[in-house]
Design a protein around this motif. Structure first.
Motif, mmCIF file in Angstrom:
data_model
loop_
_atom_site.group_PDB
_atom_site.id
_atom_site.type_symbol
_atom_site.label_atom_id
_atom_site.label_comp_id
_atom_site.label_asym_id
_atom_site.label_seq_id
_atom_site.Cartn_x
_atom_site.Cartn_y
_atom_site.Cartn_z
ATOM 1 N N SER A 276 0.834 -1.194 0.000
ATOM 2 C CA SER A 276 0.000 0.000 0.000
ATOM 3 C C SER A 276 0.874 1.252 0.000
ATOM 4 C CB SER A 276 -0.895 0.007 1.239
ATOM 5 O OG SER A 276 -1.554 1.244 1.362
ATOM 6 N N ASN A 277 0.436 2.284 -0.706
ATOM 7 C CA ASN A 277 1.145 3.563 -0.668
ATOM 8 C C ASN A 277 1.017 4.233 0.696
ATOM 9 O OD1 ASN A 277 2.012 3.441 -3.367
ATOM 10 N ND2 ASN A 277 0.065 4.287 -4.106
ATOM 11 N N LYS A 278 -0.049 3.871 1.405
ATOM 12 C CA LYS A 278 -0.282 4.427 2.739
ATOM 13 C C LYS A 278 -0.677 3.289 3.686
ATOM 14 C CE LYS A 278 -1.689 8.970 0.981
ATOM 15 N NZ LYS A 278 -2.778 9.982 0.942
ATOM 16 N N PRO A 279 0.306 2.499 4.118
ATOM 17 C CA PRO A 279 0.006 1.316 4.929
ATOM 18 C C PRO A 279 -0.707 1.630 6.245
ATOM 19 C CG PRO A 279 2.368 1.768 4.892
ATOM 20 C CD PRO A 279 1.746 2.629 3.856
ATOM 21 N N LEU A 280 -0.433 2.777 6.833
ATOM 22 C CA LEU A 280 -1.090 3.106 8.097
ATOM 23 C C LEU A 280 -2.573 3.383 7.889
ATOM 24 C CD1 LEU A 280 1.600 5.334 9.872
ATOM 25 C CD2 LEU A 280 1.226 2.866 10.043
#
Length: 360
Positions: A276-280
């Protein structure tokens, strides 16, 4: 500083000693090591030069003849992650003699004969409450009778020393030498010292698993469609627990993690999370168990498992080059002592409290 590593496994104590010695210009020499598992010994010898050392092998057999112990070189510190066998016969019927077969007493045999200045042992935290506290009392008394007046123990969590793994382990420290009047052996003091004085060191460090997990791995590490519902399960009617994957701080590595069957205990990660580009933000999305089961989910690779114990990629590669299987590597990683924790303890003892004066 000369040392001996008992119940060595793959050499976590030794790796920490080597890194600590190199960083602080303290020459380290291992005079011998004991390990009964032939596969762990292969990994150990693939990563350390043991040519001039005593390979003790089975410590029970070795210590059965006092001459073997006497022939060991003198050493300053004894280390080891000894197995916790049952002391439950203590005080029952035949009493003390019934537990003499416990491998802990083989450590005592070596201590009484060689009398090193320092001892640093590691075990599971439950040793503190084992047999209603009788086990730790026996251990403490036996170490005292071997000539060690100063004995301390405390639980240390790997997560607090720069590795992304929650791993609570009991460390026992003992010495024949005088200690500073204000000496305290507890995790809080060692953490404070680590944060203050170990910003620069040779240690591997990671704040979260995202720093060591690979985005692309071989297909063999991914779980089958049949297995995914099992590891995503919140348990059965007799055992309930909240199953979660994609942990930023890994659960404790175990010797059985290769089996890929323990929901809520082992570590699993989804391809979608890792890529994911934004894992959080991915973690904040509330996926149902059915939706998660459609994601590609994998276990740790051996390299990742070793990194979580503070051992670099070359350590695994060297073992693989000796023919070690993934099954054995997972077992070894799960049984290992965390390098960073040992290093932090060594620094606190020998640098901050200047105990190196007794060996240099």
């Amino acid at each position: 500083m000369k040392h001996i590593e008992l119940f060595a496994g793959i050499g976590g104590f030794r790796k920490a000693m080597d890194l600590f010695g190199n960083d602080h210009h303290i020459p380290m020499e291992c005079v011998g090591f004991s390990e009964i598992d032939s596969y762990a010994t292969k990994t150990y010898k693939a990563n350390f030069d043991t040519a001039n050392e005593v390979e003790i092998g089975d410590i029970v057999s070795f210590t059965s003849d006092k001459k073997n112990i006497e022939c060991l070189q003198d050493f300053d510190i004894l280390t080891g992650g000894f197995p916790c066998q049952s002391f439950s016969m203590m005080g029952k019927q035949k009493g003390f003699e019934d537990v003499r077969g416990n491998v802990f007493f083989n450590i005592i045999k070596i201590l009484k004969t060689k009398k090193p200045k320092f001892i640093l042992l590691e075990n599971v935290k439950n040793l503190l409450t084992h047999d209603n506290g009788d086990t730790i009392r026996i251990i403490e008394n036996e170490i005292k009778k071997a000539g060690y007046k100063n004995i301390y123990y405390n639980v240390f969590n790997t997560e607090n020393f720069g590795l992304a793994q929650k791993r609570n382990r009991l460390f026992i420290f003992a010495t024949t030498e005088e200690l500073p009047d204000d000496f305290i052996f507890n995790e809080r003091n060692v953490i404070d010292n680590y944060n203050k004085n170990l910003k620069k060191s040779s240690l591997l460090k990671q704040k979260s698993t995202l720093e060591i997990l690979e985005k692309e791995v071989e297909e063999k590490y991914y779980l089958s469609a049949t297995l995914k519902p099992t590891i995503l399960s919140n348990g059965t009617k007799n055992f309930k627990s909240k199953s979660e994957i994609n942990q930023l701080i890994a659960r404790p590595l175990t010797a059985t993690m290769v089996k890929m069957h323990r929901a809520c205990q082992d570590n699993y990660y989804s391809y979608e999370f890792l890529n994911s580009n934004k894992p959080l933000e991915y973690l904040e999305t509330k996926y149902s168990k059915e939706e998660l089961a459609k994601h590609r989910i994998r276990k740790l690779t051996p390299h990742e498992a070793f990194l979580l114990q503070g051992l670099n990629g070359n350590f695994v590669t060297n073992a693989m080059n000796e023919g070690l299987s993934n099954h054995q590597l997972y077992k070894q990683a799960g049984n290992a002592v965390s390098v960073n924790t040992v290093y932090a303890v060594l620094h606190y003892l020998f640098i901050t409290n200047n105990l190196k004066k007794y060996v240099l």
